[in-house]
Design an enzyme around this catalytic site. Structure first.
Site, PDB file in Angstrom:
ATOM      1  N   ARG A  69       0.928  -1.031   0.010  1.00  0.00           N
ATOM      2  CA  ARG A  69      -0.027   0.055  -0.134  1.00  0.00           C
ATOM      3  C   ARG A  69       0.727   1.127   0.029  1.00  0.00           C
ATOM      4  NH1 ARG A  69      -1.774   0.902   4.275  1.00  0.00           N
ATOM      5  NH2 ARG A  69      -1.228  -1.104   5.551  1.00  0.00           N
ATOM      6  N   TYR A 202      -1.376  -3.801  -6.904  1.00  0.00           N
ATOM      7  CA  TYR A 202      -1.249  -4.510  -5.735  1.00  0.00           C
ATOM      8  C   TYR A 202      -2.202  -4.347  -4.661  1.00  0.00           C
ATOM      9  CZ  TYR A 202       1.653  -7.279  -2.404  1.00  0.00           C
ATOM     10  OH  TYR A 202       1.819  -8.425  -1.457  1.00  0.00           O
ATOM     11  N   HIS A 231     -10.628  -2.287  11.382  1.00  0.00           N
ATOM     12  CA  HIS A 231      -9.409  -3.296  10.838  1.00  0.00           C
ATOM     13  C   HIS A 231      -9.329  -4.272  11.840  1.00  0.00           C
ATOM     14  CE1 HIS A 231      -5.038  -3.364   9.452  1.00  0.00           C
ATOM     15  NE2 HIS A 231      -5.853  -4.152   8.688  1.00  0.00           N
ATOM     16  N   SER A 253      -1.477  -3.687  10.241  1.00  0.00           N
ATOM     17  CA  SER A 253      -1.131  -4.643   9.214  1.00  0.00           C
ATOM     18  C   SER A 253       0.295  -5.264   9.624  1.00  0.00           C
ATOM     19  CB  SER A 253      -0.919  -3.501   7.810  1.00  0.00           C
ATOM     20  OG  SER A 253      -1.948  -2.818   7.629  1.00  0.00           O
ATOM     21  N   CYS A 255       0.689  -7.229  11.868  1.00  0.00           N
ATOM     22  CA  CYS A 255       1.031  -7.606  13.206  1.00  0.00           C
ATOM     23  C   CYS A 255       0.141  -8.576  13.851  1.00  0.00           C
ATOM     24  CB  CYS A 255       0.590  -6.110  13.867  1.00  0.00           C
ATOM     25  SG  CYS A 255       1.823  -4.939  13.552  1.00  0.00           S
ATOM     26  N   ASP A 282      -9.514  -9.572   8.798  1.00  0.00           N
ATOM     27  CA  ASP A 282      -8.889  -8.497   8.476  1.00  0.00           C
ATOM     28  C   ASP A 282      -9.812  -7.252   8.664  1.00  0.00           C
ATOM     29  OD1 ASP A 282      -6.506  -6.823   7.684  1.00  0.00           O
ATOM     30  OD2 ASP A 282      -7.689  -6.529   5.736  1.00  0.00           O
ATOM     31  N   ARG A 371       2.269 -11.981  -0.467  1.00  0.00           N
ATOM     32  CA  ARG A 371       0.783 -12.529   0.106  1.00  0.00           C
ATOM     33  C   ARG A 371       0.191 -13.923  -0.508  1.00  0.00           C
ATOM     34  NH1 ARG A 371      -1.704  -8.702   4.114  1.00  0.00           N
ATOM     35  NH2 ARG A 371      -0.189  -7.260   4.505  1.00  0.00           N
TER      36      ARG A 371
HETATM   37  P1  GTP Z   1      -2.550  -7.638   7.478  1.00  0.00           P
HETATM   38  O1  GTP Z   1      -2.979  -8.540   6.556  1.00  0.00           O
HETATM   39  O2  GTP Z   1      -1.349  -6.664   6.987  1.00  0.00           O
HETATM   40  O3  GTP Z   1      -3.557  -6.544   8.154  1.00  0.00           O
HETATM   41  O4  GTP Z   1      -1.965  -8.330   8.705  1.00  0.00           O
HETATM   42  P2  GTP Z   1      -2.062  -9.367   9.837  1.00  0.00           P
HETATM   43  O5  GTP Z   1      -2.283  -8.350  10.877  1.00  0.00           O
HETATM   44  O6  GTP Z   1      -3.130 -10.516   9.470  1.00  0.00           O
HETATM   45  O7  GTP Z   1      -0.830  -9.873  10.250  1.00  0.00           O
HETATM   46  P3  GTP Z   1      -0.247 -11.446  10.125  1.00  0.00           P
HETATM   47  O8  GTP Z   1      -1.098 -12.295  11.136  1.00  0.00           O
HETATM   48  O9  GTP Z   1      -0.113 -11.965   8.821  1.00  0.00           O
HETATM   49  O10 GTP Z   1       1.044 -11.420  10.820  1.00  0.00           O
HETATM   50  C1  GTP Z   1       2.195 -10.830  10.123  1.00  0.00           C
HETATM   51  C2  GTP Z   1       3.738 -11.189  11.078  1.00  0.00           C
HETATM   52  O11 GTP Z   1       3.549 -11.070  12.204  1.00  0.00           O
HETATM   53  C3  GTP Z   1       4.113 -12.455  10.623  1.00  0.00           C
HETATM   54  O12 GTP Z   1       5.462 -12.172  10.308  1.00  0.00           O
HETATM   55  C4  GTP Z   1       4.053 -13.258  11.609  1.00  0.00           C
HETATM   56  O13 GTP Z   1       4.880 -14.309  11.876  1.00  0.00           O
HETATM   57  C5  GTP Z   1       3.898 -12.348  12.988  1.00  0.00           C
HETATM   58  N1  GTP Z   1       3.164 -12.710  14.142  1.00  0.00           N
HETATM   59  C6  GTP Z   1       1.882 -13.029  13.944  1.00  0.00           C
HETATM   60  N2  GTP Z   1       1.421 -13.365  15.348  1.00  0.00           N
HETATM   61  C7  GTP Z   1       2.727 -13.407  16.067  1.00  0.00           C
HETATM   62  C8  GTP Z   1       2.826 -13.573  17.433  1.00  0.00           C
HETATM   63  O14 GTP Z   1       2.004 -14.077  18.331  1.00  0.00           O
HETATM   64  N3  GTP Z   1       4.361 -13.464  17.890  1.00  0.00           N
HETATM   65  C9  GTP Z   1       5.324 -13.053  17.119  1.00  0.00           C
HETATM   66  N4  GTP Z   1       6.468 -12.830  17.557  1.00  0.00           N
HETATM   67  N5  GTP Z   1       4.982 -12.780  15.737  1.00  0.00           N
HETATM   68  C10 GTP Z   1       3.726 -12.909  15.333  1.00  0.00           C
HETATM   69  C1  SPV Z   2      -3.074  -4.566   5.166  1.00  0.00           C
HETATM   70  O1  SPV Z   2      -2.001  -3.822   4.845  1.00  0.00           O
HETATM   71  O2  SPV Z   2      -3.608  -4.134   6.128  1.00  0.00           O
HETATM   72  C2  SPV Z   2      -3.408  -5.601   4.351  1.00  0.00           C
HETATM   73  C3  SPV Z   2      -2.899  -5.754   3.105  1.00  0.00           C
HETATM   74  O3  SPV Z   2      -4.373  -6.169   4.992  1.00  0.00           O
HETATM   75  S1  SPV Z   2      -3.567  -4.970   2.037  1.00  0.00           S
HETATM   76  O4  SPV Z   2      -4.849  -5.328   1.435  1.00  0.00           O
HETATM   77  O5  SPV Z   2      -2.750  -4.520   0.841  1.00  0.00           O
HETATM   78  O6  SPV Z   2      -4.013  -3.420   2.334  1.00  0.00           O
HETATM   79 MN    MN Z   3      -5.136  -5.352   6.858  1.00  0.00          MN
END
Ligand code: GTP
Ligand code: SPV
Ligand code: MN
Length: 598
Positions: A69, A202, A231, A253, A255, A282, A371
């Site tokens: 983004r 993207y 979110h 994002s 996290c 999400d 992704r």
């Molecule tokens: P968006 O799709 O961008 O909104 O992100 P999201 O919040 O769904 O993120 P996602 O769950 O895919 O986490 C992304 C990153 O956080 C990865 O590198 C994971 O390994 C890390 N992660 C997720 N949960 C944990 C946790 O409990 N501990 C640690 N240390 N890392 C974590």
């Molecule tokens: C985020 O960045 O929080 C996402 C991926 O979930 S995107 O759809 O590219 O915004």
């Molecule tokens: Mn997101």
């Protein structure tokens, strides 16, 4: 062809402006998807992955300058600048239309224009909203088919609603344009219910149903209609008695939302009968029900999840759903044509995300924001209630960010007002999900900094407004899985073990768990967390639950400055809450108390 005049008139206008060679109305069928895939395999937009291990899986390599983004090119275009607020880039609507329409002029020559009718949310839910995206990217069409309810049923719903009231669907116009970062804009016109995006193919820049519609435009609509577009992930937690409680959690994002939404509890929990159900990873739309509770739907039908870090250890549910019918964007591949990313324990990358021979030391094999796109139905923990028309009732709201220091593993807000302050003052270190520096601490209120379609001050007031007689609001918590020790390593094991924190959270909601009061909120004492089978020293646990008054005084000063930066529109209640806690911290500093002991 649609009978809906508002829609056909708009499509005609766009055709005149962009001059495509062909117009295709998407029906959402499998045959249509297959034909698009064929087209993209022929053009090189897609690469087929190993059909033996990954049937019907494809890889897309985006332009290397188009991998995330672009927050600095994202605009909220409201007639009055203050309505967009300091949290957004703003442009005057007339100026914005003129600027972006000049880029759209003739941009689809030689291309096909796709009309994508879609529904965000279960097709029969009164909480769902429809939109139509026009795009010249077959990759976007293929992704939208996975991420939304796309095609004929959505069009029928648009026609039905349109016959009662015009302007009931969100209009999104997208073109990949020249994929030139200097000719890239993501513009939102909330009071016109419209979106215009050019120059990127993207993720959230291009799949307009997701961030543009379901968060930026929807948050604006939600404010005027009395609901919340957030979110947040939505997860159902089933206890050994078979009762399911739903938790919504806002993390910025990359996290941890996808991971928490698909959590597999530790073995001791599973044998005791705990189970976790995924409702969303999400986005969450929440509306007060007749019973005073907040009822939530996931407006999406699929996951656009971060690949790196997804492994059999961290998120086996996600890995298991990626073996068939998935699109991968910017991952690496192995010699066998299997998708690969950092964190996988099996396989060796031979081509990196740009299709170059992989050389160790030449940067990561998979892009950090690579992704997968996959239908939610492929998730083994997909909740049988995920598509309930009325949504699921939310028992707890959890905020959380990436904080190396300061912020404890978990704490509970004492009431709704305090909880809103906790959400509003959230800080998190930036990630690769957006372009720009990674690891920089910034305020990301409710994880909505890039996604709130209006002034944060008004958004905070909107959140506060839910606290009224008759409301049965969820309790609010804050978590931090990312606190580091002096050795620079994460103190908390995270992932499946986050279940231990969720258990405490639910216990607080039903009154069965203990806590220690501190000025920043209520924390579990060491004995309040179930640590059976957990490999964690007492010292680490205490560090995770430590509240350092001095550092928190500084944090609350900075929170005060942040609130003040929104000027007189900032709700006074929130400022008073900040002052209350700041004063309590100063008192605590004079008279130190030990946290972590009963
Ligand atoms: P968006 O799709 O961008 O909104 O992100 P999201 O919040 O769904 O993120 P996602 O769950 O895919 O986490 C992304 C990153 O956080 C990865 O590198 C994971 O390994 C890390 N992660 C997720 N949960 C944990 C946790 O409990 N501990 C640690 N240390 N890392 C974590
Ligand atoms: C985020 O960045 O929080 C996402 C991926 O979930 S995107 O759809 O590219 O915004
Ligand atoms: Mn997101």
């Amino acid at each position: 062809m649609s009978k809906l005049e508002a829609l056909t008139r708009w499509v005609d206008d766009v055709v005149r402006l962009t001059q495509p060679d062909r117009v295709h109305w998407c029906d959402g069928s499998e045959a249509e998807y297959d034909a698009l895939v064929e087209l993209m395999l022929a053009s090189g937009d897609l690469v087929e992955l190993n059909p033996r291990t990954h049937p019907n899986c494809h890889l897309h390599r985006s332009s290397p300058s188009d991998v995330a983004r672009v927050e600095h090119l994202t605009f909220i275009c409201t007639p009055n600048k203050d309505d967009a607020g300091p949290n957004n880039n703003w442009m005057d609507p007339a100026q914005a239309h003129a600027k972006i329409d000049a880029l759209f002029a003739g941009c689809m020559q030689g291309r096909t224009l796709y009309v994508i009718p879609y529904c965000m949310g279960p097709i029969d839910s009164p909480l769902s909203r429809c939109g139509v995206e026009i795009t010249d990217s077959p990759y976007v069409v293929a992704n939208m088919r996975i991420m939304t309810r796309m095609g004929a049923p959505a069009l029928a719903r648009i026609e039905r609603e349109g016959s009662r009231r015009e302007g009931t669907f969100v209009k999104g116009l997208h073109s990949t344009g020249e994929l030139d970062p200097h000719k890239r804009y993501i513009m939102h016109f909330p009071d016109e219910l419209s979106i215009k995006s050019i120059g990127s193919g993207y993720g959230g820049n291009a799949l307009l149903g997701k961030k543009c519609h379901a968060l930026r435009i929807a948050s604006w609509q939600a404010r005027s209609e009395g609901w919340l577009a957030e979110h947040m992930l939505i997860v159902g937690i089933q206890n050994p008695q078979g009762e399911i409680s739903y938790v919504a959690a806002a993390f910025p994002s990359a996290c941890g939302k996808t991971n928490l939404a698909m959590l597999i509890p530790p073995e001791s929990y599973r044998t005791a009968g705990w189970k976790v159900w995924t409702v969303g990873d999400d986005i969450c739309w929440m509306t007060p029900g007749a019973d005073g509770r907040l009822w939530a739907i996931n407006p999406e039908a699929g996951f656009f999840g971060v690949a790196p870090g997804t492994s059999a250890k961290t998120n086996p549910n996600a890995l298991a759903m990626l073996n068939h019918d998935a699109i991968f964007t910017n991952v690496a591949i192995t010699a066998d044509g299997d998708p690969w990313w950092e964190g996988l324990t099996e396989g060796t990358p031979v081509k990196d995300w740009q299709g170059r021979d992989y050389v160790a030391g030449n940067g990561p094999a998979a892009h950090p924001n690579s992704r997968f796109t996959v239908s939610a139905r492929q998730c083994t923990s997909w909740s049988p209630h995920a598509e309930d028309a009325q949504g699921v009732p939310i028992s707890a709201i959890v905020f959380g960010g990436r904080r190396e220091h300061l912020v404890p593993l978990v704490f509970e807000a004492r009431d709704w007002t305090h909880g809103v302050l906790v959400g509003a003052s959230m800080g998190s270190e930036t990630t690769a999900a957006a372009t720009g520096a990674v690891g920089v601490l910034r305020r990301d209120s409710m994880a909505m900094k890039p996604f709130c379609g209006y002034n944060f001050a008004d958004y905070f007031a909107h959140w506060l407004s839910f606290d009224k007689p008759g409301a049965k609001l969820p309790k609010i918590f804050h978590v931090n899985w990312f606190r580091k020790g002096e050795d620079g390593k994460f103190l908390w094991p995270g992932f499946g073990d986050n279940m231990r924190v969720l258990e405490w959270i639910l216990g607080r909601c039903n009154g069965s768990e203990g806590a220690a009061e501190t000025p920043i909120g209520n924390l579990p004492r060491a004995q309040d967390l179930n640590t059976d089978g957990l490999d964690l020293t007492r010292g680490k646990l205490e560090a995770l639950l430590h509240v350092d008054a001095d550092s928190w005084i500084a944090e609350y000063e900075s929170i005060g400055e942040y609130l003040a930066s929104y000027g007189t529109r900032t709700p006074e209640v929130l400022q008073r809450e900040q002052q209350r806690i700041a004063a309590a911290l100063t008192e605590e500093q004079m008279e130190p108390q030990e946290v972590g002991t009963p």
